[in-house]
Motif scaffolding. Structure first.
Motif, PDB file in Angstrom:
ATOM      1  N   SER A  57       0.832  -1.205   0.000  1.00  0.00           N
ATOM      2  CA  SER A  57       0.000   0.000   0.000  1.00  0.00           C
ATOM      3  C   SER A  57       0.865   1.254   0.000  1.00  0.00           C
ATOM      4  CB  SER A  57      -0.925   0.012   1.219  1.00  0.00           C
ATOM      5  OG  SER A  57      -1.800  -1.092   1.203  1.00  0.00           O
ATOM      6  N   GLU A  58       1.899   1.264   0.833  1.00  0.00           N
ATOM      7  CA  GLU A  58       2.760   2.445   0.896  1.00  0.00           C
ATOM      8  C   GLU A  58       3.488   2.671  -0.428  1.00  0.00           C
ATOM      9  OE1 GLU A  58       3.653   2.506   5.719  1.00  0.00           O
ATOM     10  OE2 GLU A  58       5.251   1.918   4.338  1.00  0.00           O
ATOM     11  N   ASP A  59       3.934   1.604  -1.078  1.00  0.00           N
ATOM     12  CA  ASP A  59       4.575   1.759  -2.390  1.00  0.00           C
ATOM     13  C   ASP A  59       3.606   2.354  -3.415  1.00  0.00           C
ATOM     14  OD1 ASP A  59       7.191   0.894  -1.866  1.00  0.00           O
ATOM     15  OD2 ASP A  59       6.698  -1.217  -2.205  1.00  0.00           O
ATOM     16  N   LEU A  60       2.378   1.836  -3.444  1.00  0.00           N
ATOM     17  CA  LEU A  60       1.391   2.312  -4.418  1.00  0.00           C
ATOM     18  C   LEU A  60       1.004   3.769  -4.158  1.00  0.00           C
ATOM     19  CD1 LEU A  60      -0.918  -0.836  -4.633  1.00  0.00           C
ATOM     20  CD2 LEU A  60       0.583   0.036  -6.440  1.00  0.00           C
ATOM     21  N   ILE A  61       0.798   4.124  -2.891  1.00  0.00           N
ATOM     22  CA  ILE A  61       0.402   5.498  -2.560  1.00  0.00           C
ATOM     23  C   ILE A  61       1.548   6.464  -2.843  1.00  0.00           C
ATOM     24  CG2 ILE A  61      -0.291   7.037  -0.689  1.00  0.00           C
ATOM     25  CD1 ILE A  61      -1.817   4.607   0.498  1.00  0.00           C
ATOM     26  N   ALA A  62       2.788   6.059  -2.527  1.00  0.00           N
ATOM     27  CA  ALA A  62       3.939   6.901  -2.846  1.00  0.00           C
ATOM     28  C   ALA A  62       4.031   7.125  -4.353  1.00  0.00           C
ATOM     29  CB  ALA A  62       5.222   6.268  -2.324  1.00  0.00           C
ATOM     30  N   GLY A  63       3.776   6.082  -5.133  1.00  0.00           N
ATOM     31  CA  GLY A  63       3.779   6.228  -6.589  1.00  0.00           C
ATOM     32  C   GLY A  63       2.727   7.196  -7.074  1.00  0.00           C
ATOM     33  N   GLU A  64       1.554   7.163  -6.446  1.00  0.00           N
ATOM     34  CA  GLU A  64       0.473   8.092  -6.818  1.00  0.00           C
ATOM     35  C   GLU A  64       0.876   9.534  -6.510  1.00  0.00           C
ATOM     36  OE1 GLU A  64      -3.285   8.726  -8.521  1.00  0.00           O
ATOM     37  OE2 GLU A  64      -2.082   6.897  -8.358  1.00  0.00           O
ATOM     38  N   LEU A  65       1.490   9.749  -5.366  1.00  0.00           N
ATOM     39  CA  LEU A  65       1.965  11.089  -5.003  1.00  0.00           C
ATOM     40  C   LEU A  65       3.049  11.562  -5.968  1.00  0.00           C
ATOM     41  CD1 LEU A  65       2.082  10.550  -1.146  1.00  0.00           C
ATOM     42  CD2 LEU A  65       0.672  12.260  -2.303  1.00  0.00           C
ATOM     43  N   ASN A  66       3.938  10.661  -6.354  1.00  0.00           N
ATOM     44  CA  ASN A  66       4.995  11.022  -7.307  1.00  0.00           C
ATOM     45  C   ASN A  66       4.432  11.388  -8.673  1.00  0.00           C
ATOM     46  OD1 ASN A  66       7.104  10.718  -5.478  1.00  0.00           O
ATOM     47  ND2 ASN A  66       7.388   8.549  -5.946  1.00  0.00           N
ATOM     48  N   SER A  67       3.334  10.752  -9.045  1.00  0.00           N
ATOM     49  CA  SER A  67       2.712  11.082 -10.332  1.00  0.00           C
ATOM     50  C   SER A  67       2.143  12.497 -10.335  1.00  0.00           C
ATOM     51  CB  SER A  67       1.602  10.075 -10.659  1.00  0.00           C
ATOM     52  OG  SER A  67       0.463  10.275  -9.830  1.00  0.00           O
ATOM     53  N   GLU A  68       1.952  13.072  -9.143  1.00  0.00           N
ATOM     54  CA  GLU A  68       1.469  14.447  -9.022  1.00  0.00           C
ATOM     55  C   GLU A  68       2.616  15.440  -8.828  1.00  0.00           C
ATOM     56  OE1 GLU A  68      -1.469  15.286  -9.611  1.00  0.00           O
ATOM     57  OE2 GLU A  68      -2.641  13.439  -9.384  1.00  0.00           O
ATOM     58  N   GLY A  69       3.857  14.951  -8.886  1.00  0.00           N
ATOM     59  CA  GLY A  69       5.011  15.841  -8.821  1.00  0.00           C
ATOM     60  C   GLY A  69       5.778  15.846  -7.517  1.00  0.00           C
ATOM     61  N   ALA A  70       5.294  15.062  -6.535  1.00  0.00           N
ATOM     62  CA  ALA A  70       5.989  15.025  -5.244  1.00  0.00           C
ATOM     63  C   ALA A  70       7.216  14.117  -5.318  1.00  0.00           C
ATOM     64  CB  ALA A  70       5.042  14.530  -4.158  1.00  0.00           C
ATOM     65  N   LYS A  71       8.036  14.193  -4.283  1.00  0.00           N
ATOM     66  CA  LYS A  71       9.133  13.243  -4.094  1.00  0.00           C
ATOM     67  C   LYS A  71       8.757  12.372  -2.897  1.00  0.00           C
ATOM     68  CE  LYS A  71      12.964  15.921  -6.034  1.00  0.00           C
ATOM     69  NZ  LYS A  71      14.290  16.540  -5.773  1.00  0.00           N
ATOM     70  N   ALA A  72       7.887  11.406  -3.159  1.00  0.00           N
ATOM     71  CA  ALA A  72       7.313  10.611  -2.089  1.00  0.00           C
ATOM     72  C   ALA A  72       8.053   9.290  -1.907  1.00  0.00           C
ATOM     73  CB  ALA A  72       5.841  10.342  -2.363  1.00  0.00           C
TER      74      ALA A  72
END
Length: 199
Positions: A57-72
């Motif tokens: 879950s944490e990997d998937l959510i971090a990927g979603e945040l990164n797709s919005e421009g974050a460094k998650a």
């Protein structure tokens, strides 16, 4: 120390009136300007004792945040120490790791309840001469659908604390990382809509 336990979950259906894009309640910090997530370090945290679900879950959510421009980053990759700790300990660890914000998802299952029913109940079978039998009138108890409350929080770790909280109730039989990602996406959409975060 009490742990927040997350059942490993595939969401079957949300409660009536509740969809992935709606919340039974939301809260936002008053008078806070939009928080720009672009190039900001954000840790994704899922509170669970189920290790595989937490990591996925944490990997998937971090990927979603990164797709919005974050460094998650996923919490299990970015933070050291006991990740089953209470929220205050996790946020302290995130600050020590140089994170700017925390995106936190947790699910709290309700106790299963029962529904009292009365009326005619029919038992199916065949009598000696081939007729139906088993018709009788009595009260009985029927379990209701199990329910989970999923809460998403977004923390500014620079000292402002919680910027946004969204809460939804879902009926479920089994919850997994795909269901949690769906809720995380809905939460991000809502935060952009409300102007809590910007790209």
């Amino acid at each position: 120390m009490r742990k927040v336990v997350l059942l490993a979950l595939l969401a079957v259906s949300p409660l009536s009136g509740c969809t992935a894009g709606s919340f039974k309640s939301v809260w936002r910090a008053p008078n806070e300007p939009p928080w720009a997530i672009s190039e900001r370090k954000i840790v994704a945290l899922v509170l669970t004792d189920v290790e595989a679900v937490r990591r996925n879950s944490e990997d998937l959510i971090a990927g979603e945040l990164n797709s919005e421009g974050a460094k998650a980053s996923a919490g299990y990759r970015a933070l050291s120490g006991n990740l089953a700790d209470e929220m205050a300990g996790l946020l302290t660890a995130a600050r020590a790791a140089g994170m700017d914000a925390a995106f936190v998802v947790r699910a709290v299952p309700w106790e299963r309840d029962v529904r009292h029913r009365t009326g005619i109940r029919v038992g199916i079978g065949y009598g000696r001469f081939g007729g139906w039998y088993g018709r009788y009138d009595d009260p009985w108890y029927e379990p209701t659908d199990p329910v989970v409350t999923i809460e998403t929080r977004f923390y500014d770790l620079a000292g402002k604390g919680i910027l946004w909280t969204g809460v939804s109730d879902y009926s479920y039989s089994y919850l997994d990382e795909k269901a949690l990602l769906k809720v995380a996406r809905a939460s991000l959409t809502q935060m952009f809509k409300e102007g809590i975060i910007t790209r």
